[in-house]
Design a protein around this motif. Sequence first.
Motif, PDB file in Angstrom:
ATOM      1  N   LYS G  31      -8.359 156.061 -77.620  1.00 50.60           N
ATOM      2  CA  LYS G  31      -9.233 156.649 -78.628  1.00 50.60           C
ATOM      3  C   LYS G  31     -10.005 155.532 -79.332  1.00 50.60           C
ATOM      4  N   GLY G  32     -11.265 155.798 -79.650  1.00 46.38           N
ATOM      5  CA  GLY G  32     -12.055 154.799 -80.346  1.00 46.38           C
ATOM      6  C   GLY G  32     -13.500 155.252 -80.426  1.00 46.38           C
ATOM      7  N   LYS G  33     -14.340 154.334 -80.883  1.00 38.44           N
ATOM      8  CA  LYS G  33     -15.769 154.629 -80.987  1.00 38.44           C
ATOM      9  C   LYS G  33     -16.427 154.179 -79.682  1.00 38.44           C
ATOM     10  N   MET G  34     -17.132 155.104 -79.039  1.00 41.30           N
ATOM     11  CA  MET G  34     -17.759 154.779 -77.750  1.00 41.30           C
ATOM     12  C   MET G  34     -19.091 154.073 -78.004  1.00 41.30           C
ATOM     13  N   MET G  35     -19.118 152.765 -77.740  1.00 39.54           N
ATOM     14  CA  MET G  35     -20.332 151.988 -78.023  1.00 39.54           C
ATOM     15  C   MET G  35     -21.375 152.167 -76.925  1.00 39.54           C
ATOM     16  N   ASN G  36     -20.923 152.409 -75.712  1.00 46.80           N
ATOM     17  CA  ASN G  36     -21.858 152.699 -74.626  1.00 46.80           C
ATOM     18  C   ASN G  36     -21.092 153.162 -73.402  1.00 46.80           C
ATOM     19  N   ILE G  37     -21.828 153.713 -72.444  1.00 50.30           N
ATOM     20  CA  ILE G  37     -21.253 154.244 -71.207  1.00 50.30           C
ATOM     21  C   ILE G  37     -22.343 154.181 -70.160  1.00 50.30           C
ATOM     22  N   ASP G  38     -21.965 153.915 -68.896  1.00 51.03           N
ATOM     23  CA  ASP G  38     -22.983 153.894 -67.841  1.00 51.03           C
ATOM     24  C   ASP G  38     -22.732 155.029 -66.845  1.00 51.03           C
ATOM     25  N   GLN G  39     -23.467 154.998 -65.743  1.00 55.19           N
ATOM     26  CA  GLN G  39     -23.415 156.128 -64.808  1.00 55.19           C
ATOM     27  C   GLN G  39     -22.109 156.199 -64.020  1.00 55.19           C
ATOM     28  N   TYR G  40     -21.300 155.124 -64.032  1.00 54.11           N
ATOM     29  CA  TYR G  40     -19.991 155.147 -63.367  1.00 54.11           C
ATOM     30  C   TYR G  40     -18.888 155.578 -64.326  1.00 54.11           C
ATOM     31  N   MET G  41     -19.306 155.858 -65.582  1.00 51.56           N
ATOM     32  CA  MET G  41     -18.365 156.157 -66.669  1.00 51.56           C
ATOM     33  C   MET G  41     -17.579 154.913 -67.085  1.00 51.56           C
ATOM     34  N   ASN G  42     -18.116 153.702 -66.782  1.00 50.90           N
ATOM     35  CA  ASN G  42     -17.614 152.506 -67.445  1.00 50.90           C
ATOM     36  C   ASN G  42     -17.925 152.678 -68.927  1.00 50.90           C
ATOM     37  N   VAL G  43     -16.944 152.407 -69.804  1.00 51.83           N
ATOM     38  CA  VAL G  43     -17.113 152.697 -71.228  1.00 51.83           C
ATOM     39  C   VAL G  43     -16.768 151.466 -72.056  1.00 51.83           C
ATOM     40  N   ILE G  44     -17.547 151.218 -73.108  1.00 49.79           N
ATOM     41  CA  ILE G  44     -17.171 150.234 -74.123  1.00 49.79           C
ATOM     42  C   ILE G  44     -16.602 151.006 -75.311  1.00 49.79           C
ATOM     43  N   LEU G  45     -15.397 150.624 -75.727  1.00 49.92           N
ATOM     44  CA  LEU G  45     -14.709 151.296 -76.826  1.00 49.92           C
ATOM     45  C   LEU G  45     -14.378 150.249 -77.887  1.00 49.92           C
ATOM     46  N   THR G  46     -14.662 150.536 -79.158  1.00 54.01           N
ATOM     47  CA  THR G  46     -14.247 149.613 -80.223  1.00 54.01           C
ATOM     48  C   THR G  46     -13.188 150.277 -81.094  1.00 54.01           C
ATOM     49  N   ASN G  47     -12.405 149.434 -81.761  1.00 49.43           N
ATOM     50  CA  ASN G  47     -11.281 149.924 -82.567  1.00 49.43           C
ATOM     51  C   ASN G  47     -10.422 150.875 -81.737  1.00 49.43           C
ATOM     52  N   ALA G  48     -10.129 150.436 -80.531  1.00 49.57           N
ATOM     53  CA  ALA G  48      -9.454 151.306 -79.574  1.00 49.57           C
ATOM     54  C   ALA G  48      -7.956 151.384 -79.861  1.00 49.57           C
ATOM     55  N   GLU G  49      -7.427 152.583 -79.729  1.00 49.39           N
ATOM     56  CA  GLU G  49      -5.990 152.817 -79.848  1.00 49.39           C
ATOM     57  C   GLU G  49      -5.486 153.382 -78.526  1.00 49.39           C
ATOM     58  N   GLU G  50      -4.352 152.862 -78.077  1.00 53.59           N
ATOM     59  CA  GLU G  50      -3.755 153.358 -76.828  1.00 53.59           C
ATOM     60  C   GLU G  50      -2.624 154.322 -77.163  1.00 53.59           C
ATOM     61  N   GLY G  61      -9.223 145.533 -80.068  1.00 57.62           N
ATOM     62  CA  GLY G  61     -10.511 145.391 -80.732  1.00 57.62           C
ATOM     63  C   GLY G  61     -11.609 146.042 -79.918  1.00 57.62           C
ATOM     64  N   LYS G  62     -11.902 145.420 -78.794  1.00 56.37           N
ATOM     65  CA  LYS G  62     -12.990 145.917 -77.945  1.00 56.37           C
ATOM     66  C   LYS G  62     -12.525 145.966 -76.499  1.00 56.37           C
ATOM     67  N   LEU G  63     -12.627 147.161 -75.918  1.00 54.65           N
ATOM     68  CA  LEU G  63     -12.189 147.393 -74.530  1.00 54.65           C
ATOM     69  C   LEU G  63     -13.379 147.797 -73.677  1.00 54.65           C
ATOM     70  N   VAL G  64     -13.398 147.320 -72.426  1.00 53.07           N
ATOM     71  CA  VAL G  64     -14.312 147.892 -71.439  1.00 53.07           C
ATOM     72  C   VAL G  64     -13.434 148.546 -70.373  1.00 53.07           C
ATOM     73  N   ILE G  65     -13.513 149.877 -70.295  1.00 49.80           N
ATOM     74  CA  ILE G  65     -12.705 150.633 -69.330  1.00 49.80           C
ATOM     75  C   ILE G  65     -13.522 150.829 -68.061  1.00 49.80           C
ATOM     76  N   ARG G  66     -12.907 150.568 -66.894  1.00 49.88           N
ATOM     77  CA  ARG G  66     -13.619 150.768 -65.624  1.00 49.88           C
ATOM     78  C   ARG G  66     -13.647 152.272 -65.310  1.00 49.88           C
ATOM     79  N   GLY G  67     -14.839 152.767 -65.018  1.00 50.03           N
ATOM     80  CA  GLY G  67     -15.055 154.208 -64.945  1.00 50.03           C
ATOM     81  C   GLY G  67     -14.228 154.952 -63.924  1.00 50.03           C
ATOM     82  N   ASN G  68     -13.882 154.312 -62.818  1.00 48.98           N
ATOM     83  CA  ASN G  68     -13.171 155.047 -61.765  1.00 48.98           C
ATOM     84  C   ASN G  68     -11.759 155.440 -62.161  1.00 48.98           C
TER      85      ASN G  68
END
Lengths: 79, 79, 79, 79, 79, 79, 79
Positions: G31-50, G61-68
């Motif tokens: 969970k977090g604030k979605m700073m951006n996302i691309d067409q593969y659903m790669n996502v940048i999340l800030t203040n992320a909680e797992e 702090g800042k996560l980049v999740i791989r869309g697949n």
Amino acid sequence: MSEPIKKPLSVLQKAVHKQVSIRLKNDHEYKGKMMNIDQYMNVILTNAEEYNNNSLSANYGKLVIRGNNVLFIKIESDL
Amino acid sequence: MSEPIKKPLSVLQKAVHKQVSIRLKNDHEYKGKMMNIDQYMNVILTNAEEYNNNSLSANYGKLVIRGNNVLFIKIESDL
Amino acid sequence: MSEPIKKPLSVLQKAVHKQVSIRLKNDHEYKGKMMNIDQYMNVILTNAEEYNNNSLSANYGKLVIRGNNVLFIKIESDL
Amino acid sequence: MSEPIKKPLSVLQKAVHKQVSIRLKNDHEYKGKMMNIDQYMNVILTNAEEYNNNSLSANYGKLVIRGNNVLFIKIESDL
Amino acid sequence: MSEPIKKPLSVLQKAVHKQVSIRLKNDHEYKGKMMNIDQYMNVILTNAEEYNNNSLSANYGKLVIRGNNVLFIKIESDL
Amino acid sequence: MSEPIKKPLSVLQKAVHKQVSIRLKNDHEYKGKMMNIDQYMNVILTNAEEYNNNSLSANYGKLVIRGNNVLFIKIESDL
Amino acid sequence: MSEPIKKPLSVLQKAVHKQVSIRLKNDHEYKGKMMNIDQYMNVILTNAEEYNNNSLSANYGKLVIRGNNVLFIKIESDL
């Protein structure tokens, strides 16, 4: 070679409106009337029945199965 | 190099109408007459028999196996 | 960089007609004479032997292995 | 951005003829001299040793590892 | 839309030379300095440390991680 | 053949704004109103309910499901 | 059909800077604030909680999740 090499998908196209049985990778089986199929083996099935270990587990009106889950498609009535 | 590099699919094309045995990733084996095959190794099999740990588990009229499930194809009669 | 970057597939092409041992993702191993191989690592193997935990489990005349199952190919006789 | 974005594959290209250790998805590790590598991370390894839980489990002359199985490649001597 | 839609990869590009922590699909975590990254999320890591259930399990000089294994990349110092 | 071969995706397009039930590969099921769907079967669902073994496990306002996880989509009201 | 068929990715684009909850295939939730996302659903999340089984397991702090790896994305505030 390009014409005969496309045959399995053509056979499936010719089986549209026939009764089929679709085994998925998760071993569930779906039987019904195949209303259509595309090149990814995405299938529309009507009056679909779900089988689990050969026993009926659910009935569905209209299903669209995503092709990448398909293990094989059995065409009940020969072409 | 482009011609010889295509050979495995050509060998499979030449085996059309021969008896084959197809092992899938889930370890099931399907034996029958290969009516056709395409470049993804999607296969049409007639008079198909399903084997599980080398014992016959089911009979099918006509099967279309989705190529991405194939582990290997054994050609029963040599070319 | 385009020429050397293709080398692993070229090495496999040069190993055609040599004895190879192919380990698959399911940990089975197939030994035989590699009659041909394509860019997906689809392989034709003749006089193929299947090994399971280093013990011979089956003999096959002619196998076509689907390349996406390959873990590695060991070339028995050095180039 | 197109030039620096290719760097990981360039680093691997520059490591050709160096000693590497390749961890696969199945947790096996292969150590040897990297003779070449392509853009899919298909690798040719000579004098390859297989490690299982950090203990040597097999020796191979020349291996071609299919790139899609690679978890990571450790370059033993820094560039 | 084409410009903002590329942002996650741009953020990763800007994090080159920063300290990152990379979680893989097999739940292992790799911490180190990210020397470069490409569009597949192939990453070069130096002074890499491997963590297993939050405890250090190995040290590596220079690793190239294959991008398709990446779950997420945590950028230690904010941009 | 190009027109009828696209039908499963067209059927899904026509089902936009209908009630659907989406089974994922992990066996969870999501029911809700399908606000839209694209060619990868990425789906927007509103008033989504999550079912686990046929019992309601969670409620969601608006979900975007990534298409590659879809096993099948059941269209509740026939077209 | 090309315009509406892109909608799920457009909905995600419009949700940039909103609070989201991302369920991955391994059942972890971020969970977090979605700073951006691309067409593969790669996502940048800030203040992320797992979250693991609905209980907070880590802060990032800042996560980049791989869309697949994405199963679905829940948009917390409706559009």
